[in-house]
Design an enzyme around this catalytic site. Structure first.
Site, mmCIF file in Angstrom:
data_model
loop_
_atom_site.group_PDB
_atom_site.id
_atom_site.type_symbol
_atom_site.label_atom_id
_atom_site.label_comp_id
_atom_site.label_asym_id
_atom_site.label_seq_id
_atom_site.Cartn_x
_atom_site.Cartn_y
_atom_site.Cartn_z
ATOM 1 N N ASP A 166 -12.354 7.829 19.171
ATOM 2 C CA ASP A 166 -13.353 6.744 18.971
ATOM 3 C C ASP A 166 -14.308 7.232 19.242
ATOM 4 O O ASP A 166 -14.858 7.699 19.978
ATOM 5 C CB ASP A 166 -12.940 6.003 20.078
ATOM 6 C CG ASP A 166 -12.878 4.403 19.492
ATOM 7 O OD1 ASP A 166 -14.256 3.967 19.107
ATOM 8 O OD2 ASP A 166 -12.262 3.396 19.411
ATOM 9 N N ARG B 204 1.050 -1.605 0.196
ATOM 10 C CA ARG B 204 -0.229 0.176 0.027
ATOM 11 C C ARG B 204 0.568 0.947 0.434
ATOM 12 O O ARG B 204 1.934 1.367 0.894
ATOM 13 C CB ARG B 204 -0.624 -0.060 1.188
ATOM 14 C CG ARG B 204 -1.487 1.293 1.484
ATOM 15 C CD ARG B 204 -2.925 1.393 2.401
ATOM 16 N NE ARG B 204 -3.140 2.869 2.172
ATOM 17 C CZ ARG B 204 -3.628 3.112 3.685
ATOM 18 N NH1 ARG B 204 -2.555 3.281 4.695
ATOM 19 N NH2 ARG B 204 -4.162 4.044 3.378
ATOM 20 N N LEU C 143 -16.508 6.144 6.178
ATOM 21 C CA LEU C 143 -15.936 7.211 7.293
ATOM 22 C C LEU C 143 -15.451 5.747 8.825
ATOM 23 O O LEU C 143 -15.601 5.204 9.379
ATOM 24 C CB LEU C 143 -17.634 7.189 8.060
ATOM 25 C CG LEU C 143 -18.428 7.701 6.972
ATOM 26 C CD1 LEU C 143 -19.907 7.823 7.452
ATOM 27 C CD2 LEU C 143 -17.729 8.572 6.945
ATOM 28 N N GLU D 231 -9.713 -3.083 2.344
ATOM 29 C CA GLU D 231 -8.605 -3.136 1.060
ATOM 30 C C GLU D 231 -7.416 -3.786 1.217
ATOM 31 O O GLU D 231 -6.552 -3.689 -0.195
ATOM 32 C CB GLU D 231 -7.550 -1.596 2.328
ATOM 33 C CG GLU D 231 -9.082 -0.193 2.043
ATOM 34 C CD GLU D 231 -8.608 0.901 2.132
ATOM 35 O OE1 GLU D 231 -8.595 0.779 3.945
ATOM 36 O OE2 GLU D 231 -7.794 1.825 2.572
ATOM 37 N N ASN E 229 -11.633 6.356 11.201
ATOM 38 C CA ASN E 229 -9.954 7.239 11.876
ATOM 39 C C ASN E 229 -10.115 7.952 10.883
ATOM 40 O O ASN E 229 -10.775 9.356 11.432
ATOM 41 C CB ASN E 229 -9.488 6.326 12.499
ATOM 42 C CG ASN E 229 -8.552 7.422 13.547
ATOM 43 O OD1 ASN E 229 -9.620 7.853 14.155
ATOM 44 N ND2 ASN E 229 -7.123 6.995 13.989
#
Ligand code: AMP
Length: 394
Positions: free
Chosen positions: A280, A91, A207, A382, A209
């Protein structure tokens, strides 16, 4: 057909996350994490099947971390060669204007990623550490870079261009690059597949962190909320998202702050964290239930920002067929989805409250059959997306 797998690596400044993925089956065979590289005590966790092996001890650098991970694949399993490894997928957050798709990593590509460090100062140097050691330790398979910015390289000029002085923007390569592109591409593709339609005007709300929105027409991104860096756009765990840039001048003049302090303030000490003390969403939610006014305001700011992007992107696309929620809060926070969708009822959008409240790891529609806009929840993946993209070059 024999199994073909890709080891997906996400290398951070002091961490390496990895997953061994079978892209054809869409499954993960093993995964793990090396944390606190370079600190006094590091931590490694490797999962394979029902086995989780944890190691505590110093991990001086990324090379040492990866060597230990490869030893864990040998000891705990699966054996990478028996598992059919054909590539390593890395990545990479910032691909600048050079990469509109994945790239096999050779010296030239590695150098380009290095050249792009000024545009991705928080991420690219960390990715390079992982790429360098992985190429050295796993030289028998191709390494592929998959860029977070690639999906947004096709943005129309009107969406990618800032109204900044042209010479300055060109000289310093300042434009909208976007981020989270791998997730937006994957999720919008899953929506098209799930609804069996290619001709869709979609908004994807990632949506987590970090948070971002994208507008996707017929599979192509036409706008996205992250900009030159992932700082722009939605309210995030620790980032401001959109803010008047004059706040920077004001803080320099009045608070005598250094650029590095403002960078830290905007990227790490703001957003939900800055408004409530907690980044969080789960904690913010439970504090709202306990009557905390700061948390209520933070959620209102968060939803207001989302609403503005949904309105803007609907106008940009000249209509809207689907809104899809994804990533940690998007997939799990039914209150957040309900609050946003309630503000969109004027469009004829109708949320099915029961479906919205169901917890599931599957892609699903949560609007009613007569809703004007179809609302979905689609889990992002991902690692799978990176593995699939890597396979296109093998
Ligand atoms: P990610 O970056 O995709 O891992 O998402 C992390 C964010 O998702 C954090 O803000 C979490 O609080 C949030 N999140 C995860 N699970 C839930 C949940 N059940 N309810 C609300 N937010 C959640």
């Amino acid at each position: 057909m024999t199994q073909q797998t890709v080891l997906v690596i996400n290398s951070g400044s002091s961490s390496i996350k990895y997953q061994l993925v079978d892209p054809a089956a869409g499954t993960s065979l093993a995964s793990g994490l090396v944390e606190r590289i370079g600190e006094e005590t590091g931590h490694i966790e490797h999962k394979f099947g029902d086995v989780t092996r944890e190691i505590d001890g110093p991990v001086p650098d990324h090379g040492d971390g990866l060597r230990k991970v490869l030893a864990l694949f040998d000891e705990v399993g699966p054996n990478l060669h028996e598992a059919g490894i054909v590539a390593v997928g890395h990545r990479v957050v910032q691909g600048g204007k050079f990469f509109s798709g994945p790239a096999i990593i050779d010296e030239a590509v590695e150098q380009k990623i290095r050249d792009l460090c000024p545009l991705g100062p928080l991420h690219n140097p960390a990715h390079l550490k992982g790429i360098e050691v992985a190429r050295e330790l796993m030289s028998d398979v191709p390494h592929v870079a998959v860029f977070d910015t690639a999906f947004f390289q096709s943005l129309p000029d009107e969406a990618a261009t800032y109204a900044l002085n042209k010479e300055v923007a060109e000289k310093y390569q300042i434009r909208r690059y976007g981020a989270h592109g791998t997730s937006h591409q994957f999720v919008s593709g899953e929506v098209a597949r799930f609804l069996d339609r290619d001709d869709l005007k979609q908004i994807v709300l990632h949506l987590g962190n970090g948070a971002s929105a994208s507008a996707v027409v017929n599979g192509h991104a036409v706008d996205t909320s992250m900009g030159l860096t992932p700082l722009e756009g939605l309210v995030m765990g620790g980032r401001t998202g959109d803010i008047d840039p004059a706040a920077v001048f004001h803080l320099v003049r009045e608070a005598k702050m250094e650029i590095s302090e403002i960078d830290d303030l905007f990227n790490k000490q703001s957003g939900l964290k800055g408004l409530t003390g907690d980044n969080d969403m789960r904690v913010v939610r439970s504090r709202i239930e306990a009557g905390d006014a700061d948390c209520r305001l933070a959620m209102d700011v968060y939803v207001h920002r989302l609403l503005k992007y949904v309105g803007a992107y609907t106008a940009v696309m000249g209509g809207l067929d689907t809104i899809t929620f994804t990533a940690g809060a998007g997939e799990n926070d039914s209150d957040l989805r309900r609050e946003l969708c309630a503000r969109l009822e004027y469009t004829g959008l109708k949320l099915d409250q029961e479906k919205n409240n169901v917890r599931s790891k599957e892609a699903r529609v949560i609007s009613t059959p007569d809703s004007t806009i179809t609302v979905l929840v689609v889990p992002t993946n991902e690692e799978l997306a990176i593995a699939k993209q890597a396979m296109t070059l093998i």
